[in-house]
Design an enzyme around this catalytic site. Structure first.
Site: not given
Lengths: 252, 204
Positions: B112, B115-117
């Site tokens: 991702c 962000c950090s999905c």
């Protein structure tokens, strides 16, 4: 390869940016490095329950606006904390002084000098960029928890079709504010192929700013690395992104 | 970590180094607890949930079943969200899960960049490196070089497919099983499946 406009001031939009080395991997790293990280996670949930955080898109936008240095220096839960504090301050649900005073109390209990306390409370983590003017229109979503929406109208694009992504400037037209979007800069102005259709979803670009859910069709679009990076691309690489219909146009 | 040292000498910093972010988080937590918005037990719940109940052990069970059961594998690849329902994972919601399969010709990896999905329902919370700019920038720019840095050397004939989780769809990789005889028992089989193989940054 398209010539790109200068990057907007968004530390989070890091995909494809040069200058980074090998990831630092610690196979023994725990899920939470310290209890406070789990506390930040729990606080995120609690601000949702209290209605201070209206939706995930608004939270992501707040995290994206935290101080550009703090965004990476404070780590993942650190930037979440900056995002939560930003939401609390902007909702007038917390006074910055009240939090600074509490930080000072805790630090003194741990033996900090007054000079150290002053340094600690000067540590900026909250938004360094203003939210867009429409944010006060935010209201908690009736469908909190899910962003899938039924759409009666069919999607504009079909699987197998070639589409072009827009430029970021086209998404934030008519405003000088930096708006939330889920179109990464590296994938702007390029042609790819629709490989999947995911039906209707809330549009983060408006939902983050209180401009309504404006549900639209979502597609997975496949780009060749050559289309993204030209001759400097690695061989035989395909990059897939999930893109909302307003980010796309048909190629002629 | 600081080394233990003798505190008898006079020193202006008589305490452990203060972490400004940790202090700020603890200060905000105490304010929200006083307001009755948060209970300390909710923090303990988060820790227990993501250590014991929601983590890569869930994804590993899914992978193990897909390796053993061709019909389940087909279901999983066609509709991941529906296929994992039968596992009844603890309170872990995923709006749409897409499972992508590694083969002799295709290697998939998940990132991702914005962000950090991450597919919490099946893999729990992401590791630190997944959230840092090194991984997020290079996964879409030079995935082969990045994989090499992570110890995965791919034949140039293998196509690399990167999945940048830019909306709410979540991706998990169905890795290839390790070579050789595999255990019959699904639980034993699941123990062979690493978290990183389901992100697509390790082979088994």
């Amino acid at each position: 390869m398209t010539q790109r406009a200068p990057s907007r001031q968004s530390p989070h939009d890091v995909g494809g940016k040069p200058g980074y080395g090998a990831p630092k991997v610690d196979p023994a790293a725990p899920v939470f490095a310290a209890r406070w990280e789990a506390a930040v996670f729990a606080m995120m949930r609690c601000l949702g329950a209290q209605g201070v955080m209206k939706n995930t898109d608004q939270f992501r936008h707040a995290v994206e606006r935290v101080d550009a240095r703090a965004y990476y220096a404070h780590g993942y839960y650190g930037r979440w904390l900056g995002g939560l504090e930003t939401l609390l301050l902007e909702a007038d649900a917390l006074k910055r002084d009240a939090l600074d005073d509490r930080v000072g109390d805790f630090a003194r209990q741990l033996g900090a000098s007054e000079a150290e306390v002053a340094e600690l409370v000067a540590e900026h983590n909250v938004a360094s960029r203003p939210r867009s003017a429409q944010a006060e229109r935010l209201s908690a979503s009736l469908n909190a928890g899910s962003s899938v929406r039924y759409l009666a109208a069919p999607g504009l694009y079909e699987i197998g079709q070639q589409v072009r992504t827009c430029e970021l400037a086209e998404l934030s037209a008519a405003t000088s504010d930096i708006r939330h979007t889920r179109l990464p800069e590296y994938a702007t102005g390029v042609v790819g192929e629709v490989v999947a259709w995911h039906r209707g979803w809330v549009l983060p670009d408006t939902n983050a700013h209180g401009d309504g859910e404006q549900p639209c069709h979502l597609y997975t679009v496949r780009f060749t690395a050559q289309a993204l990076y030209g001759d400097s691309a690695e061989a035989s690489v395909q990059v897939h992104l999930d893109l909302f219909e307003p980010y796309l146009s048909a190629t002629v | 970590m600081t080394e233990p040292h003798d505190h008898d000498h006079s020193h202006s910093h008589s305490h452990e180094p203060l972490d400004p972010v940790a202090l700020r988080a603890e200060a905000l937590e105490s304010i929200l607890i006083e307001r009755g918005w948060l209970k300390s037990a909710q923090v303990d719940d988060v820790i227990a949930r993501y250590n014991d109940r929601v983590g890569p052990m869930n994804g590993a069970r899914v992978v193990a079943r897909a390796w053993r059961d061709a019909q389940f594998r087909e279901h999983l690849l066609a509709d991941g969200t529906d296929a994992i329902c039968s596992f009844g994972f603890d309170g872990a919601q995923v709006e749409k899960l897409v499972v992508v399969e590694n083969t002799d010709k295709v290697h998939n990896m998940v990132v991702c960049t914005l962000c950090s999905c991450y597919p919490w329902a099946v893999l729990g919370l992401p590791p630190k490196w997944y959230k840092e700019p090194e991984y997020r920038s290079r996964a879409v720019r030079e995935p082969r070089a990045l994989l090499g840095d992570l110890g995965v050397q791919l034949n140039s004939e293998i196509e690399v497919r990167v999945w940048d989780s830019s909306a709410e769809v979540r991706y998990m990789v169905l890795p290839q099983p390790p070579a050789g005889a595999l255990p019959e028992d699904e639980q034993e089989l699941a123990e062979l499946v690493s978290r990183d193989s389901m992100i697509g940054v390790a082979l088994l």
